[in-house]
Design a protein around this motif. Structure first.
Motif, PDB file in Angstrom:
ATOM      1  N   TYR A   1     -27.300   4.130  65.043  1.00 59.89           N
ATOM      2  CA  TYR A   1     -26.422   5.301  64.982  1.00 59.89           C
ATOM      3  C   TYR A   1     -25.861   5.474  63.580  1.00 59.89           C
ATOM      4  CZ  TYR A   1     -23.783   1.283  66.722  1.00 59.89           C
ATOM      5  OH  TYR A   1     -23.309   0.043  66.964  1.00 59.89           O
ATOM      6  N   VAL A   2     -25.357   6.655  63.391  1.00 62.68           N
ATOM      7  CA  VAL A   2     -24.833   6.975  62.059  1.00 62.68           C
ATOM      8  C   VAL A   2     -23.656   6.071  61.732  1.00 62.68           C
ATOM      9  CG1 VAL A   2     -25.512   9.340  61.691  1.00 62.68           C
ATOM     10  CG2 VAL A   2     -23.624   8.831  63.242  1.00 62.68           C
ATOM     11  N   SER A   3     -23.596   5.622  60.510  1.00 63.17           N
ATOM     12  CA  SER A   3     -22.476   4.774  60.147  1.00 63.17           C
ATOM     13  C   SER A   3     -21.713   5.306  58.945  1.00 63.17           C
ATOM     14  CB  SER A   3     -22.963   3.360  59.858  1.00 63.17           C
ATOM     15  OG  SER A   3     -23.918   3.420  58.817  1.00 63.17           O
ATOM     16  N   ARG A   4     -22.338   6.077  58.105  1.00 66.59           N
ATOM     17  CA  ARG A   4     -21.578   6.642  56.993  1.00 66.59           C
ATOM     18  C   ARG A   4     -21.973   8.102  56.856  1.00 66.59           C
ATOM     19  NH1 ARG A   4     -16.657   5.972  55.716  1.00 66.59           N
ATOM     20  NH2 ARG A   4     -16.569   7.951  54.741  1.00 66.59           N
ATOM     21  N   SER A   5     -21.517   8.737  55.869  1.00 69.52           N
ATOM     22  CA  SER A   5     -21.561  10.193  55.701  1.00 69.52           C
ATOM     23  C   SER A   5     -20.515  10.811  56.588  1.00 69.52           C
ATOM     24  CB  SER A   5     -22.932  10.826  55.972  1.00 69.52           C
ATOM     25  OG  SER A   5     -23.138  10.978  57.369  1.00 69.52           O
ATOM     26  N   VAL A   6     -19.912   9.944  57.400  1.00 73.35           N
ATOM     27  CA  VAL A   6     -18.749  10.401  58.179  1.00 73.35           C
ATOM     28  C   VAL A   6     -17.551  10.199  57.262  1.00 73.35           C
ATOM     29  CG1 VAL A   6     -17.355   9.897  60.192  1.00 73.35           C
ATOM     30  CG2 VAL A   6     -19.813   9.689  60.314  1.00 73.35           C
ATOM     31  N   SER A   7     -16.776  11.248  57.074  1.00 67.70           N
ATOM     32  CA  SER A   7     -15.688  11.154  56.093  1.00 67.70           C
ATOM     33  C   SER A   7     -14.362  10.807  56.777  1.00 67.70           C
ATOM     34  CB  SER A   7     -15.548  12.482  55.366  1.00 67.70           C
ATOM     35  OG  SER A   7     -15.267  13.473  56.302  1.00 67.70           O
ATOM     36  N   GLU A   8     -13.336  10.625  55.968  1.00 72.78           N
ATOM     37  CA  GLU A   8     -11.996  10.325  56.500  1.00 72.78           C
ATOM     38  C   GLU A   8     -11.353  11.589  57.045  1.00 72.78           C
ATOM     39  OE1 GLU A   8      -9.127   8.049  54.771  1.00 72.78           O
ATOM     40  OE2 GLU A   8     -10.455   6.623  53.799  1.00 72.78           O
ATOM     41  N   PRO A   9     -10.487  11.435  58.026  1.00 70.78           N
ATOM     42  CA  PRO A   9      -9.775  12.624  58.506  1.00 70.78           C
ATOM     43  C   PRO A   9      -8.896  13.204  57.398  1.00 70.78           C
ATOM     44  CG  PRO A   9      -9.359  10.722  59.917  1.00 70.78           C
ATOM     45  CD  PRO A   9     -10.078  10.230  58.732  1.00 70.78           C
TER      46      PRO A   9
ATOM     47  N   THR B   1     -17.938  15.249  62.083  1.00 71.95           N
ATOM     48  CA  THR B   1     -18.663  16.022  61.066  1.00 71.95           C
ATOM     49  C   THR B   1     -19.086  17.349  61.695  1.00 71.95           C
ATOM     50  OG1 THR B   1     -20.832  15.239  61.708  1.00 71.95           O
ATOM     51  CG2 THR B   1     -19.593  13.848  60.192  1.00 71.95           C
ATOM     52  N   GLU B   2     -19.920  18.098  60.995  1.00 71.30           N
ATOM     53  CA  GLU B   2     -20.386  19.374  61.540  1.00 71.30           C
ATOM     54  C   GLU B   2     -21.585  19.185  62.474  1.00 71.30           C
ATOM     55  OE1 GLU B   2     -19.296  19.052  58.495  1.00 71.30           O
ATOM     56  OE2 GLU B   2     -17.642  20.476  58.554  1.00 71.30           O
TER      57      GLU B   2
ATOM     58  N   ASN C   1     -21.376  13.682  66.194  1.00 72.46           N
ATOM     59  CA  ASN C   1     -20.037  13.647  66.787  1.00 72.46           C
ATOM     60  C   ASN C   1     -20.044  12.973  68.158  1.00 72.46           C
ATOM     61  OD1 ASN C   1     -19.145  14.942  64.565  1.00 72.46           O
ATOM     62  ND2 ASN C   1     -18.957  16.959  65.494  1.00 72.46           N
ATOM     63  N   ILE C   2     -21.066  13.291  68.956  1.00 71.82           N
ATOM     64  CA  ILE C   2     -21.172  12.648  70.277  1.00 71.82           C
ATOM     65  C   ILE C   2     -21.344  11.141  70.099  1.00 71.82           C
ATOM     66  CG2 ILE C   2     -22.560  12.470  72.380  1.00 71.82           C
ATOM     67  CD1 ILE C   2     -23.243  15.442  72.003  1.00 71.82           C
ATOM     68  N   THR C   3     -22.169  10.774  69.132  1.00 70.25           N
ATOM     69  CA  THR C   3     -22.410   9.348  68.886  1.00 70.25           C
ATOM     70  C   THR C   3     -21.135   8.643  68.446  1.00 70.25           C
ATOM     71  OG1 THR C   3     -24.627   9.958  68.191  1.00 70.25           O
ATOM     72  CG2 THR C   3     -23.914   7.742  67.666  1.00 70.25           C
TER      73      THR C   3
ATOM     74  N   LEU D   1     -18.167  21.455  69.387  1.00 71.23           N
ATOM     75  CA  LEU D   1     -19.006  22.622  69.123  1.00 71.23           C
ATOM     76  C   LEU D   1     -19.903  22.324  67.924  1.00 71.23           C
ATOM     77  CD1 LEU D   1     -19.336  25.686  69.982  1.00 71.23           C
ATOM     78  CD2 LEU D   1     -17.906  26.184  68.019  1.00 71.23           C
ATOM     79  N   GLU D   2     -21.140  22.765  68.027  1.00 74.98           N
ATOM     80  CA  GLU D   2     -22.074  22.570  66.927  1.00 74.98           C
ATOM     81  C   GLU D   2     -21.545  23.299  65.688  1.00 74.98           C
ATOM     82  OE1 GLU D   2     -25.976  23.786  68.078  1.00 74.98           O
ATOM     83  OE2 GLU D   2     -26.741  21.860  67.385  1.00 74.98           O
ATOM     84  N   GLY D   3     -21.508  22.603  64.573  1.00 71.47           N
ATOM     85  CA  GLY D   3     -21.055  23.227  63.332  1.00 71.47           C
ATOM     86  C   GLY D   3     -19.555  23.165  63.121  1.00 71.47           C
ATOM     87  N   SER D   4     -18.858  22.512  64.027  1.00 71.43           N
ATOM     88  CA  SER D   4     -17.400  22.436  63.902  1.00 71.43           C
ATOM     89  C   SER D   4     -16.966  20.969  63.897  1.00 71.43           C
ATOM     90  CB  SER D   4     -16.747  23.185  65.061  1.00 71.43           C
ATOM     91  OG  SER D   4     -15.367  23.224  64.875  1.00 71.43           O
ATOM     92  N   PRO D   5     -16.201  20.557  62.894  1.00 70.18           N
ATOM     93  CA  PRO D   5     -15.820  19.138  62.826  1.00 70.18           C
ATOM     94  C   PRO D   5     -14.556  18.821  63.610  1.00 70.18           C
ATOM     95  CG  PRO D   5     -15.116  20.261  60.857  1.00 70.18           C
ATOM     96  CD  PRO D   5     -15.736  21.305  61.722  1.00 70.18           C
ATOM     97  N   ILE D   6     -14.244  19.643  64.568  1.00 66.99           N
ATOM     98  CA  ILE D   6     -13.011  19.447  65.340  1.00 66.99           C
ATOM     99  C   ILE D   6     -13.335  19.498  66.821  1.00 66.99           C
ATOM    100  CG2 ILE D   6     -10.778  20.521  65.893  1.00 66.99           C
ATOM    101  CD1 ILE D   6     -10.490  21.187  63.017  1.00 66.99           C
ATOM    102  N   ALA D   7     -12.689  18.618  67.589  1.00 68.44           N
ATOM    103  CA  ALA D   7     -12.863  18.633  69.046  1.00 68.44           C
ATOM    104  C   ALA D   7     -11.612  19.219  69.676  1.00 68.44           C
ATOM    105  CB  ALA D   7     -13.071  17.211  69.542  1.00 68.44           C
ATOM    106  N   ILE D   8     -11.777  19.859  70.821  1.00 68.50           N
ATOM    107  CA  ILE D   8     -10.583  20.260  71.565  1.00 68.50           C
ATOM    108  C   ILE D   8     -10.477  19.384  72.814  1.00 68.50           C
ATOM    109  CG2 ILE D   8     -10.210  22.603  70.721  1.00 68.50           C
ATOM    110  CD1 ILE D   8     -11.760  23.699  72.973  1.00 68.50           C
ATOM    111  N   VAL D   9      -9.273  18.888  73.015  1.00 68.86           N
ATOM    112  CA  VAL D   9      -8.997  18.028  74.164  1.00 68.86           C
ATOM    113  C   VAL D   9      -8.198  18.852  75.154  1.00 68.86           C
ATOM    114  CG1 VAL D   9      -7.783  15.966  74.934  1.00 68.86           C
ATOM    115  CG2 VAL D   9      -8.982  15.944  72.765  1.00 68.86           C
TER     116      VAL D   9
END
Lengths: 360, 529
Positions: B171-179, B193-194, B199-201, B299-307
């Motif tokens: 699974y992805v481990s970097r290219s994920v940035s800080e909040p 990320t976008e 994001n699911i991973t 959402l695809e292309g959006s780096p934010i989740a809604i809870v």
């Protein structure tokens, strides 16, 4: 039918009952006669409280046995004229209960805070609040009560507690004035908790069972009533009965007695406005109860037009009573008659049940 | 607010009568005290120990275990080893490295030549066919399921009660940035990320359980992007899920480009300024919310989740509350609540005191206020509202301008502009201090949308205080509480579990639960809600 009753739990209903009992208990009395020969208000309140709780439990039991889910629903089964008359009396008792605290607060504000303001301008702030709150419905009101109760209790404790050094027991003399007979008479005239009883009986369907109404009603009324008695005792220990006859807004006056010369900011008006919020809230509950009773008795479709109408009527009545000072002082004497009339539907229910038992 | 509008959106219509009570309700029960909306479902079936001999049975069992009908992450790939042995590879998309599977599992398997007379036990095949160094044989189905959730690939063989497990984690481990907006000191430092799959991973790495479901759905926009509905099967209330699916299916927009646009299409009240979902960029926050019975949408292309659903307690909770020790965590919450109170009521309270109830202030305080205001030509209420709006202006400019320049604008706006305004007698020092305190209090609110809501609400309160003093503030506060009490987010009242009191009683805004009750309090939300 859009009755906006919703569903609510016991704790919310308890909070609502406590606030309404406290407000109707503390701010519906205008009977100067109660202080004629001494201060017997606290005894009378205690008796009135226990009478009201008993009436609530009896009526709830009777309605439960009759298979009704609310007072309005039960009244609707009676012939139209009987139902109409009972509804008018019930609605009158609720609206009178909503009017008297409003009248007292408007008077307190024009006397002490906004001295140069027209009462009608103050009322302008009350109408939207009252109408909006009563139109939002009982579910919202009960949840709001949960938020408002701690604030109201804090204001009561602060307002009464800060004056402790000034309390003197001897000011309560003569304790029973002319004896128990007069206390009983006062108690009858002080059935000021009846709007709370009617409100609880009208909204029973939303409380999901009569058991919840009985429990929440009893606990809430005892809590609010106990605070009312404490407030009246504090008043009695602060002013002699001869002074209380003449005082308007005595609870606010009580806070003005505190020596705050060294304090940077006084809090008496903040406390008063917390009381005002609680009073607006309690009035809105009574207005909603009246609207619900009307809608259920006459099988109407929506509670909101009546809530709006009654809210406007309550504020107008408070203004009129405040202007006609003399009428305002006399009107509470009419309340025993109003209260007795409001008991008619309850009595009718009990009688009907007894008759049906006999037939069985 | 009763009634129906377009789709599910609740609209206030005072002129429409006879509307039935048809709002979606999750919390209330018939028992008198409302229940928490957490799981009322049946407990999930235990995972079987034995591996079925038939591949079709294995496939059915895997689908059932991983909620395969809804969970699009589970990949089941049938193939033949040496064109002779039927096999089934099972792995989780995003958790396993697809390239590694293709090169070292599927490719060698199809090219292999098997001796028709030789025994084809799993151990032999493992040695003969697959060139992966980390592999093992297992005869327990639950172990295979656990390995799959870790990112390994399980290969089931026809007629065998054992399977092969290959380490294909990738699974992805970097290219994920800080909040950027939800920075914490003690918590994790990675943000969405976008990329939807990434994001699911990110969430799946925290929730390694087969009950974690990521259901891919169309967003409803004509731009055709997908969204993922995340939840924990057996934890999230099924009625809540059905309602979310219904609302997502009803979305009909020209374009859904961000979760904000999606949120507006599915929220309960379009007129309520307070957000009805929690927007977060932190995977750990989403995971914690899922453990508490909530659902999330990516959402695809959006780096934010809604809870969702969101309550007031959730909006005022921070991701790092759980990381702090309990007394400190509780204190942090208390400071946050005090900050919010100061932010909302302090400017209006000051205006009411000075404009209508000056008698409540002592002579010294009043003289300080008057002496600081004496050279200012603007009336006090106008001065206060002007400064509050300038504060918002500086803030907006700081947000929009990128990087270091944005910080510089904040400093210039805060120090130089304030100093210059006082020197030019545009504003008084007392009012400046009050606005600064109110602004600081506003920044203690963790959620950005809630901060904005509070920032504009305090301006409205100032207007009410100017006209009505304490009466205006009291009336407006009462109405606001009532509106908040009437609002619901996906069937859950915004003030729950305080009003209504949900069972079991859990902390609302301030008190933090001990961690032994985790996962209820892992997010330091308001408990089980």
């Amino acid at each position: 039918m859009n009755d906006r009753l919703g569903r609510f739990g016991r704790r919310e209903l308890t909070a609502l009952t406590a606030i309404c009992t406290l407000i109707f208990g503390c701010f519906s009395t205008e009977e100067s006669g109660i202080f004629d020969t001494g201060n017997r208000l606290h005894f009378a309140t205690l008796i009135a409280l226990f009478v009201s709780v008993t009436v609530l439990r009896l009526a709830a039991n009777a309605l439960e046995r009759a298979g009704a889910d609310s007072l309005g629903g039960r009244l609707a089964l009676f012939p139209k004229p009987v139902c109409g008359a009972a509804c008018v009396f019930g609605v009158s008792a609720l609206l009178l209960g909503a009017t008297l605290p409003g009248m007292r607060f408007i008077r307190a504000m024009t006397d002490f805070i906004y001295v140069e303001a027209e009462p009608a301008r103050i009322a302008l702030y009350c109408v939207p609040c009252l109408a909006a709150l009563s139109m939002l419905g009982m579910e919202t009101l009960t949840r709001t009560a949960r938020v408002l109760l701690p604030l109201t209790l804090a204001a009561a404790v602060f307002g009464l507690g800060s004056d402790v050094p000034l309390y003197r027991f001897y000011r309560l003399y003569p304790l029973l004035s002319d004896g128990m007979r007069l206390v009983q008479q006062s108690a009858v005239s002080l059935l000021r908790f009846l709007p709370v009883v009617l409100l609880l009986l009208s909204c029973a369907r939303g409380a999901q069972g009569w058991r919840n109404v009985r429990r929440a009603g009893t606990v809430g009324m005892l809590l609010g009533g106990a605070l009312t008695v404490v407030a009246e005792l504090c008043l009695g220990m602060s002013y002699r009965y001869t002074e209380l006859r003449e005082l308007s807004a005595p609870l606010y006056r009580l806070m003005l007695e505190i020596d705050t010369d060294n304090a940077s900011v006084r809090l008496d008006r903040v406390v008063l406005f917390v009381w005002t919020m609680a009073a607006l809230f309690a009035s809105a509950c009574a207005v909603y109860g009246a609207a619900l009773l009307t809608v259920e008795c006459f099988s109407l479709r929506d509670v909101r037009p009546f809530a709006m109408l009654f809210a406007a009527a309550v504020v107008t009545a408070a203004l009129v009573l405040r202007e006609a000072d003399d009428l305002g002082r006399k009107l509470p004497y009419l309340r025993p008659a109003g209260c007795a009339a409001a008991l008619i539907p309850l009595a009718a229910l009990l009688m009907r049940r007894r008759n049906s038992c006999k037939r069985e | 607010m009763n009634g129906t509008g377009r789709g599910h959106t609740v609209r206030m219509n005072p002129f429409r009568f006879d509307e039935p009570y048809q709002r979606f309700e999750l919390l209330e029960t018939e028992r008198g005290t409302p229940d928490a909306p957490k799981q009322t479902n049946d407990p999930p079936d235990p995972i079987p120990k034995e591996i079925p001999q038939r591949l079709s049975e294995t496939e059915t069992l895997l689908k059932k275990t991983f909620c395969g009908a809804e969970n699009s992450d589970l990949i089941l790939r049938p193939f033949r080893i040496g064109n002779k042995v039927e096999a089934l590879a099972a792995f989780l998309n995003g958790m396993a490295d697809a390239d590694r599977i293709g090169r070292f599992l599927l490719g060698p398997a199809q090219k292999a030549t098997l001796d028709p007379l030789a025994l084809r036990t799993p151990e032999e095949l493992q040695k003969a066919v697959f060139p992966l160094d980390e592999s093992k044989c297992s005869d327990a189905f639950d172990a295979a399921v656990a390995a799959i959730t870790e990112g390994q690939t399980a290969v089931f063989l026809a007629g065998e009660r054992a399977c092969l497990l290959f380490d294909t984690r990738g699974y992805v481990s970097r290219s994920v940035s800080e909040p950027i907006n939800e920075t914490v000191v003690l918590g994790a430092h990675e943000a969405f990320t976008e990329n939807l799959r990434t994001n699911i991973t990110l969430v799946r790495r925290i929730l390694r359980t087969p009950r974690f479901v990521a259901s891919l759905l169309p967003s409803g926009g004509k731009n055709g992007v997908r969204l993922a509905l995340l939840y924990l099967d057996g934890v999230t209330n099924r009625r809540l899920l059905a309602e979310i699916r219904k609302r997502l299916a009803a979305v009909d927009a020209d374009a859904v480009l961000s979760v904000g646009m999606l949120e507006q299409q599915i929220e309960d009240y379009s007129w309520l300024p307070l957000p009805q979902t929690l927007k977060t960029e932190r995977p750990d926050r989403v995971a914690a919310s899922l453990l508490n019975g909530k659902a999330a949408v990516l959402l695809e292309g959006s780096p934010i989740a809604i809870v969702l659903p969101a309550t007031l307690g959730l909006l005022f909770s921070s991701a790092e509350d759980a990381a702090a020790r309990r007394p400190v965590g509780t204190l942090l919450r208390a400071v946050r609540a005090a900050g919010a109170v100061v932010s909302v009521w302090m400017p209006a309270y000051f205006l009411a005191l000075t404009e209508h109830h000056a008698g409540q202030l002592s002579g010294e305080v009043l003289s300080v206020v008057l002496s600081s205001h004496v050279m200012v030509f603007l009336p006090l209420p106008v001065e206060m509202i002007f400064l509050l709006l300038v504060f918002q202006l500086v803030r907006e400019a700081g947000v929009r301008v990128p990087g270091v320049v944005g910080h510089a604008i904040g400093i210039i706006g805060g120090l130089l502009l304030g100093q210059a305004a006082v020197a030019a007698h545009l504003v008084s020092t007392v009012v400046l201090i009050i606005v600064a305190l109110s602004g600081l209090g506003n920044f203690t609110i963790p959620d950005y949308s809630t901060q904005l809501c509070v920032a504009y609400y305090r301006v409205a309160l100032c207007v009410a205080a100017t006209f009505g003093g304490f009466l205006g503030i009291g009336g407006m506060t009462l109405l606001s509480i009532a509106l908040l009490a009437s609002a619901k987010s996906f069937g859950v009242p915004m003030l729950a579990p305080f009003a209504p009191a949900a069972r079991p009683v859990r902390p609302f805004l301030i008190r933090r639960n001990p961690l032994r009750r985790a996962p209820d309090d892992i997010a330091n939300a308001e408990g089980r809600l």
